[in-house]
Write an enzyme that holds these catalytic residues in place. Structure first.
Site, PDB file in Angstrom:
ATOM      1  N   LYS A  10     -10.868  -6.548   8.743  1.00 20.38           N
ATOM      2  CA  LYS A  10      -9.434  -7.256   8.937  1.00 20.38           C
ATOM      3  C   LYS A  10      -8.429  -6.310   9.223  1.00 20.38           C
ATOM      4  O   LYS A  10      -8.678  -5.171   9.060  1.00 20.38           O
ATOM      5  CB  LYS A  10      -9.000  -7.869   7.413  1.00 20.38           C
ATOM      6  CG  LYS A  10      -9.125  -6.972   6.334  1.00 20.38           C
ATOM      7  CD  LYS A  10      -7.929  -6.239   6.008  1.00 20.38           C
ATOM      8  CE  LYS A  10      -7.974  -5.155   4.983  1.00 20.38           C
ATOM      9  NZ  LYS A  10      -6.894  -4.205   4.929  1.00 20.38           N
ATOM     10  N   GLY A  97      -8.927   1.403   6.041  1.00 21.20           N
ATOM     11  CA  GLY A  97      -8.060   0.277   5.674  1.00 21.20           C
ATOM     12  C   GLY A  97      -8.728  -1.068   6.673  1.00 21.20           C
ATOM     13  O   GLY A  97      -7.674  -1.901   6.578  1.00 21.20           O
ATOM     14  N   GLY A  99     -11.173  -2.941   5.451  1.00 18.87           N
ATOM     15  CA  GLY A  99     -11.663  -3.881   4.571  1.00 18.87           C
ATOM     16  C   GLY A  99     -13.299  -4.024   4.669  1.00 18.87           C
ATOM     17  O   GLY A  99     -13.923  -5.033   4.263  1.00 18.87           O
ATOM     18  N   GLY A 100     -13.945  -3.043   5.324  1.00 18.61           N
ATOM     19  CA  GLY A 100     -15.525  -3.213   5.517  1.00 18.61           C
ATOM     20  C   GLY A 100     -16.224  -3.311   4.361  1.00 18.61           C
ATOM     21  O   GLY A 100     -16.891  -4.286   4.080  1.00 18.61           O
ATOM     22  N   GLY A 101     -15.897  -2.447   3.421  1.00 12.28           N
ATOM     23  CA  GLY A 101     -16.823  -2.639   1.910  1.00 12.28           C
ATOM     24  C   GLY A 101     -16.545  -3.982   1.395  1.00 12.28           C
ATOM     25  O   GLY A 101     -17.316  -4.549   0.836  1.00 12.28           O
ATOM     26  N   ASP A 135      -9.382  -7.063  -1.789  1.00 11.75           N
ATOM     27  CA  ASP A 135      -9.180  -7.755  -0.894  1.00 11.75           C
ATOM     28  C   ASP A 135     -10.558  -8.418  -0.518  1.00 11.75           C
ATOM     29  O   ASP A 135     -10.805  -9.273   0.475  1.00 11.75           O
ATOM     30  CB  ASP A 135      -9.610  -6.760   0.253  1.00 11.75           C
ATOM     31  CG  ASP A 135      -8.138  -6.033   0.770  1.00 11.75           C
ATOM     32  OD1 ASP A 135      -7.183  -6.573   0.537  1.00 11.75           O
ATOM     33  OD2 ASP A 135      -8.175  -4.933   1.468  1.00 11.75           O
TER      34      ASP A 135
HETATM   35  O1  C5P Z   1      -8.771  -3.679  -5.767  1.00 12.56           O
HETATM   36  P1  C5P Z   1      -9.166  -2.230  -5.151  1.00 12.56           P
HETATM   37  O2  C5P Z   1     -10.359  -1.682  -5.825  1.00 12.56           O
HETATM   38  O3  C5P Z   1      -9.372  -2.345  -3.592  1.00 12.56           O
HETATM   39  O4  C5P Z   1      -7.979  -1.256  -5.104  1.00 12.56           O
HETATM   40  C1  C5P Z   1      -8.079   0.179  -5.073  1.00 12.56           C
HETATM   41  C2  C5P Z   1      -6.911   0.963  -5.663  1.00 12.56           C
HETATM   42  O5  C5P Z   1      -5.850   0.429  -4.864  1.00 12.56           O
HETATM   43  C3  C5P Z   1      -6.633   0.496  -6.998  1.00 12.56           C
HETATM   44  O6  C5P Z   1      -7.181   1.038  -8.152  1.00 12.56           O
HETATM   45  C4  C5P Z   1      -4.970   0.821  -7.174  1.00 12.56           C
HETATM   46  O7  C5P Z   1      -4.917   2.186  -7.330  1.00 12.56           O
HETATM   47  C5  C5P Z   1      -4.743   0.238  -5.623  1.00 12.56           C
HETATM   48  N1  C5P Z   1      -3.946  -0.951  -5.720  1.00 12.56           N
HETATM   49  C6  C5P Z   1      -2.892  -1.318  -6.147  1.00 12.56           C
HETATM   50  N2  C5P Z   1      -2.406  -2.736  -5.958  1.00 12.56           N
HETATM   51  C7  C5P Z   1      -3.246  -3.506  -5.278  1.00 12.56           C
HETATM   52  C8  C5P Z   1      -4.472  -3.152  -4.752  1.00 12.56           C
HETATM   53  C9  C5P Z   1      -4.881  -1.948  -4.879  1.00 12.56           C
HETATM   54  O8  C5P Z   1      -2.014  -0.313  -6.880  1.00 12.56           O
HETATM   55  N3  C5P Z   1      -2.602  -4.776  -5.190  1.00 12.56           N
END
Ligand code: C5P
Length: 304
Positions: A10, A97, A99-101, A135
């Site tokens: 994405k 950035g 979103g592959g994983g 994501d």
């Molecule tokens: O949700 P995900 O594991 O992808 O998020 C990775 C890190 O990005 C989170 O630990 C947080 O530090 C930050 N994050 C955030 N606010 C979001 C999404 C991600 O602060 N809405």
């Protein structure tokens, strides 16, 4: 039982940080576009345990991989003791950035649910997806959507007609940006969190009804402020893209990929050459035609 699935990536045409919740996560509004560049995952049920292999060295094949964690959380929620062997063919680069994983995790949830006779309902899958990462819920479907909350509240939008027939160029330099760092560093850039909400809907409306050039100034990513401050090369790349044929360009998610949307494939190719001559060869350059073809049911083969 075997099953193969493609998992797409994405870009965020808009990522506006509109607040911060008590758990430290940021409250977002995003306009997310599915991009037709795919990883492939092959699944085979086994007696026990989760086994993961990957064509790319350096990608974790244990609980450090979101697909592995998705398999574990699916089994635990569905009360399944069978194991699964997963092979991941990676095309989408990590820490870009894109979103592959997260896409791999969503594909794993959907595939395992299919292999286990739809053991879990949509709401439960969505819940598991949101626990795995902000994501991941977006990738349970393949439509352009506005995402809110941490990113888990997904609202599909009307097709963005302004992007039809455009060519997308993704340029990822030889370094990635860890997402937690980008959000943490945002604290020093309060002006990047001061735009009012409503912009994702507005950009979606403009891209559905008008031209890309008219809407290009509304593309926005709050995380560019901290990331460009630390990695000025990315800002230069974005400016270079806009000066060399791109109608819109922005950093993807928390970076480090820069996307450029060009009027046609020839412009994307000439921008690619100009980028290479200005900045040297980048570790990943990929192109895609928009809007792309996403199978409604993502399964590509299913055999007993
Ligand atoms: O949700 P995900 O594991 O992808 O998020 C990775 C890190 O990005 C989170 O630990 C947080 O530090 C930050 N994050 C955030 N606010 C979001 C999404 C991600 O602060 N809405």
């Amino acid at each position: 039982m075997k099953l193969s699935r493609k998992s797409h990536c994405k870009i965020n045409l808009l990522l506006n940080v509109v607040g911060q919740s008590d758990d430290g996560f940021h409250e977002l509004e995003m306009l997310m576009l599915p991009v037709p560049i795919f990883d492939r995952l092959d699944f085979e049920l086994a007696n026990s345990g989760i086994g993961l292999t990957c064509n790319q060295p350096g990608i974790p094949t244990d609980s450090g991989n979101l697909a592995w964690r998705a398999a574990e959380s699916f089994a635990s929620k569905a009360g399944i003791t069978d194991g699964v062997r997963i092979h991941l063919e990676k095309t989408i680069q990590a820490e870009g950035g894109l979103g592959g994983g997260s896409g791999n995790a969503a594909a794993t949830l959907l595939a395992l649910n299919e292999l286990h006779g739809q053991a879990l309902g949509q709401a439960t899958l969505h819940e598991l997806a949101a626990e795995l990462g902000s994501d991941v819920p977006f990738f349970l479907q393949s439509q352009t959507a506005v995402a809110r909350g941490r990113g888990e509240m997904i609202e599909p939008v009307a097709p963005l007609a302004a992007l039809d027939g455009k060519s997308l160029l993704l340029v990822r330099p030889g370094f990635g940006v860890p997402t937690p760092w980008a959000y943490q560093a945002l604290a020093k850039f309060p002006e990047a969190k001061s735009r009012p909400p409503g912009q994702a809907d507005e950009l979606a409306r403009r891209l559905a009804n008008g031209t890309l050039t008219e809407a290009a100034d509304a593309f926005y990513n709050s995380l560019e402020a901290p990331v460009f401050n630390k990695f000025p090369l990315l800002k230069l790349m974005r400016e270079h893209a806009l000066a060399n044929g791109a109608e819109a360009a922005l950093m993807c998610g928390s970076g480090s990929t820069i996307f450029a949307i060009c009027p046609d494939a020839a412009t994307a190719e000439s921008l690619n050459r100009a980028t290479e001559s200005a900045f040297g060869q980048q570790s990943l350059v990929q192109t895609a035609s928009l809007p792309g073809d996403f199978p409604k049911v993502k399964s590509t083969t299913a055999s007993p």
